[in-house]
Write an enzyme that holds these catalytic residues in place. Structure first.
Site, mmCIF file in Angstrom:
data_model
loop_
_atom_site.group_PDB
_atom_site.id
_atom_site.type_symbol
_atom_site.label_atom_id
_atom_site.label_comp_id
_atom_site.label_asym_id
_atom_site.label_seq_id
_atom_site.Cartn_x
_atom_site.Cartn_y
_atom_site.Cartn_z
ATOM 1 N N ARG A 1 80.978 24.382 85.071
ATOM 2 C CA ARG A 1 82.163 24.778 85.843
ATOM 3 C C ARG A 1 82.165 26.259 86.215
ATOM 4 N NH1 ARG A 1 86.638 21.549 82.416
ATOM 5 N NH2 ARG A 1 85.006 21.143 80.920
ATOM 6 N N CYS B 1 89.776 29.043 72.344
ATOM 7 C CA CYS B 1 89.709 28.238 71.115
ATOM 8 C C CYS B 1 90.450 28.918 69.978
ATOM 9 C CB CYS B 1 88.267 27.996 70.721
ATOM 10 S SG CYS B 1 87.449 29.531 70.309
HETATM 11 P P1 NAD Z 1 83.236 20.430 76.667
HETATM 12 O O1 NAD Z 1 83.019 19.866 75.312
HETATM 13 O O2 NAD Z 1 83.754 19.543 77.737
HETATM 14 O O3 NAD Z 1 81.860 21.033 77.240
HETATM 15 C C1 NAD Z 1 81.049 21.894 76.486
HETATM 16 C C2 NAD Z 1 79.599 21.718 76.937
HETATM 17 O O4 NAD Z 1 79.192 20.385 76.665
HETATM 18 C C3 NAD Z 1 79.374 21.957 78.422
HETATM 19 O O5 NAD Z 1 78.182 22.691 78.596
HETATM 20 C C4 NAD Z 1 79.252 20.558 78.996
HETATM 21 O O6 NAD Z 1 78.385 20.488 80.102
HETATM 22 C C5 NAD Z 1 78.689 19.753 77.837
HETATM 23 N N1 NAD Z 1 79.157 18.358 77.840
HETATM 24 C C6 NAD Z 1 80.368 17.900 78.231
HETATM 25 N N2 NAD Z 1 80.439 16.568 78.086
HETATM 26 C C7 NAD Z 1 79.254 16.162 77.577
HETATM 27 C C8 NAD Z 1 78.720 14.899 77.198
HETATM 28 N N3 NAD Z 1 79.425 13.775 77.314
HETATM 29 N N4 NAD Z 1 77.467 14.857 76.699
HETATM 30 C C9 NAD Z 1 76.734 15.971 76.584
HETATM 31 N N5 NAD Z 1 77.200 17.205 76.932
HETATM 32 C C10 NAD Z 1 78.437 17.304 77.410
HETATM 33 O O7 NAD Z 1 84.166 21.715 76.482
HETATM 34 P P2 NAD Z 1 84.849 22.619 77.600
HETATM 35 O O8 NAD Z 1 85.958 21.864 78.252
HETATM 36 O O9 NAD Z 1 83.833 23.246 78.460
HETATM 37 O O10 NAD Z 1 85.468 23.777 76.694
HETATM 38 C C11 NAD Z 1 86.705 23.701 76.055
HETATM 39 C C12 NAD Z 1 86.573 23.253 74.626
HETATM 40 O O11 NAD Z 1 85.712 24.132 73.908
HETATM 41 C C13 NAD Z 1 87.883 23.294 73.857
HETATM 42 O O12 NAD Z 1 87.969 22.143 73.057
HETATM 43 C C14 NAD Z 1 87.774 24.542 73.007
HETATM 44 O O13 NAD Z 1 88.550 24.544 71.826
HETATM 45 C C15 NAD Z 1 86.328 24.531 72.687
HETATM 46 N N6 NAD Z 1 85.858 25.852 72.281
HETATM 47 C C16 NAD Z 1 85.613 26.055 70.970
HETATM 48 C C17 NAD Z 1 85.206 27.302 70.540
HETATM 49 C C18 NAD Z 1 84.922 27.554 69.090
HETATM 50 O O14 NAD Z 1 84.383 28.593 68.809
HETATM 51 N N7 NAD Z 1 85.241 26.666 68.177
HETATM 52 C C19 NAD Z 1 85.051 28.335 71.466
HETATM 53 C C20 NAD Z 1 85.303 28.082 72.823
HETATM 54 C C21 NAD Z 1 85.708 26.831 73.213
#
Ligand code: NAD
Length: 498
Positions: free
Chosen positions: A176, A280
């Site tokens: 994104r 997060c």
């Molecule tokens: P997301 O889980 O949708 O995506 C994260 C990554 O995973 C992306 O690169 C995406 O392309 C990939 N992805 C998505 N769906 C997938 C699938 N089905 N199979 C394989 N890969 C896949 O997360 P997001 O919406 O980009 O980010 C927001 C989330 O991240 C929130 O839940 C937030 O709390 C979390 N987050 C956590 C931290 C932490 O340190 N704990 C930090 C930042 C964000």
């Protein structure tokens, strides 16, 4: 329209057979496209990293650190340019984007200390004439998969430490907002990083699954939502890889009756609504101890929310920008509708907000709920938007029980002037990162970042000292150089120092 491709072996690579729109969330219009890598493209990035590994592994840590020093200089020189890319694709206000960028640069600064961090451990005379030492060897090719909400900082939690430890890296940023990582990869090359040491592949599940399945990839660092983190962790470990997978959160702030109400309200505004709640570590639940503290808190927040400025991130007079996509905007609005149905009191409703001149932007005003209870979905689930829930309890114990019972355990904070309560809280609460009068206790670069419970799968945290452990494998060598004729004969008993 510009297509953001991949950066492999020091070159821009197109592979744009499949693409996806990249929106400017403030205007709601697609302004670029991102290429979604095929399996072959990801494999070519892994191959480039594998080819670059032997020479990089044998590059002295001091020389690796010199690249990091130069990289830091270039990042600082190009900070405004990268911040503009973040704001254009993520939407966050540019001073907030600069904040995330600087926190990422701090990890690069920590990585500059590699020679010290990688020194290892040595024991002379571990046994008679025997010396023993442990060294920390790089793993090989490692990969990072990152979320949309910190397009510069979260990738920088990973690759500077992995690379300075002697590994080579494949990054799969969020599809994104991919541009910041692409520009940073060019700067890293300009800093003198050999081609193939840092590669960026853009893409979706196809790219992720290729990284998870490939035998050359030794370790995976992931940050994103909990369901995907769990999938990544179970698949990577089943495939024999080391894995750290950081997931979602629901961060509570306890407001004690003795806390300074203005300090609390000012700090909660930034922690709940900064970056439109898409952090997060955002505080999404305020747990007020006692009705008086709750009533005061609601009044103070209401006053401040009347002044909350929402608009495009390019205007720094705005407090928060839009949400990342139209689908996410609808999802967050849906949670606000649900909260009303569940019986919470919607004190401030941001659903009808309109931003002049930006009617197609993915904006949502700040929302505030009172009388939220633990049974409600708006309490249990991560909303990831500008929605703050206030829960009322009678005691500190009750507040802490609520936090301990929640499935997530990323961050938390207590607002109080009572040292005894604060100490009890920090000692006992089941959460990984804890603040005392600090609502966003994101550890500095020389500590490590990670949550407890379903906010982290794996044992080691991101960046800081844990990153050195995660991106290296310990090898312990025991050595004796016997002098001629010193053999004491055959011995069958297990050797000891007795
Ligand atoms: P997301 O889980 O949708 O995506 C994260 C990554 O995973 C992306 O690169 C995406 O392309 C990939 N992805 C998505 N769906 C997938 C699938 N089905 N199979 C394989 N890969 C896949 O997360 P997001 O919406 O980009 O980010 C927001 C989330 O991240 C929130 O839940 C937030 O709390 C979390 N987050 C956590 C931290 C932490 O340190 N704990 C930090 C930042 C964000």
């Amino acid at each position: 329209m510009t297509i953001v491709g991949h950066f492999i072996g020091g070159k821009h690579v197109a592979d744009a057979e499949r693409t996806q729109d990249v929106f400017n969330p403030a205007t709601g219009s697609p302004e670029k496209q991102v290429a979604l890598a095929s399996k072959q493209t990801v494999e070519s990035a892994i191959a480039a990293a594998e080819a670059a590994y032997p020479a990089w592994r044998n590059t002295p840590p001091l020389k690796r650190a010199r690249v990091m020093f130069k990289f830091k200089e270039l990042l600082e020189k190009h900070a405004d340019e990268i911040v503009a890319l973040i704001t254009a694709e993520h939407g966050k206000v540019s001073n907030d984007a600069m904040g995330e960028f600087q926190r990422g640069v701090e990890v690069v600064e920590y990585a500059c200390g590699a020679p010290e961090l990688l020194k290892g451990e040595h024991s002379k005379n571990a046994g008679p004439d025997i010396d023993c030492w442990s060294e920390f060897q790089p793993l090989g090719v490692v990969a990072g998969i990152t979320p949309f909400n910190f397009p510069a900082m979260v990738p920088m939690w990973m690759y500077p430490m992995a690379i300075v430890c002697g590994n080579t890296f494949v990054l799969k940023p969020s599809e994104r907002d991919p541009s910041a990582s692409m520009r940073i990869a060019e700067l890293f090359q300009e800093a003198g990083l050999p081609d193939g040491v840092f590669n960026v592949v853009n893409g979706d599940k196809v790219a992720v699954d290729t990284l998870l399945a490939n035998k050359t990839v030794q370790a995976i660092s992931f940050v994103g939502s909990t369901p995907i983190a769990e999938y990544i962790y179970s698949t990577a470990t089943a495939n024999g890889k080391r894995c750290q997978a950081l997931g979602g959160a629901k961060n509570h702030a306890i407001v004690m009756p003795d806390a300074d109400p203005d300090y609390v309200a000012d700090n909660l505004m930034g922690a709940a609504y900064g970056s439109a709640g898409e952090r997060c570590m955002a505080i999404s639940v305020a747990v007020a101890v006692g009705d008086e503290a709750a009533d005061t808190l609601i009044e103070k927040l209401k006053t401040r929310m009347a002044d909350l400025k929402v608009g495009p991130g390019t205007d720094v007079s705005n407090d928060m920008g839009p949400l990342i996509t139209s689908a996410h905007q609808q999802k967050v609005k849906g949670y606000v509708d649900l909260g009303v149905k569940e019986g919470a009191t919607l004190v401030v409703d941001g659903r009808e907000l309109e931003v002049e001149g930006h009617d197609k932007g993915f904006f949502l005003g700040g929302c505030l709920f009172d009388h939220v209870t633990a049974e409600m979905k708006i309490y249990q689930e991560e909303i990831f938007g500008p929605v703050l829930c206030v829960v009322r309890v009678e005691t500190l114990q009750e507040a802490m029980q609520l936090i301990d019972d929640h499935e997530y355990g990323n961050g938390t904070c207590i607002f109080t002037r009572d040292g005894e309560a604060a100490r009890y809280f920090t000692d006992n609460i089941k959460v990984g990162m804890v603040g005392v009068n600090v609502p966003l206790p994101v550890p500095v670069a020389y500590h490590s970042f990670g949550g407890w419970k379903r906010s982290l799968f794996g044992d080691l945290y991101a960046y800081g000292p844990d990153a050195v452990r995660f991106y290296t494998r310990r090898k312990t060598i025991t050595q004796r150089w016997p002098s001629a004729g010193s053999s004491e004969g055959v011995r069958f008993a297990f050797p000891t120092n007795k």
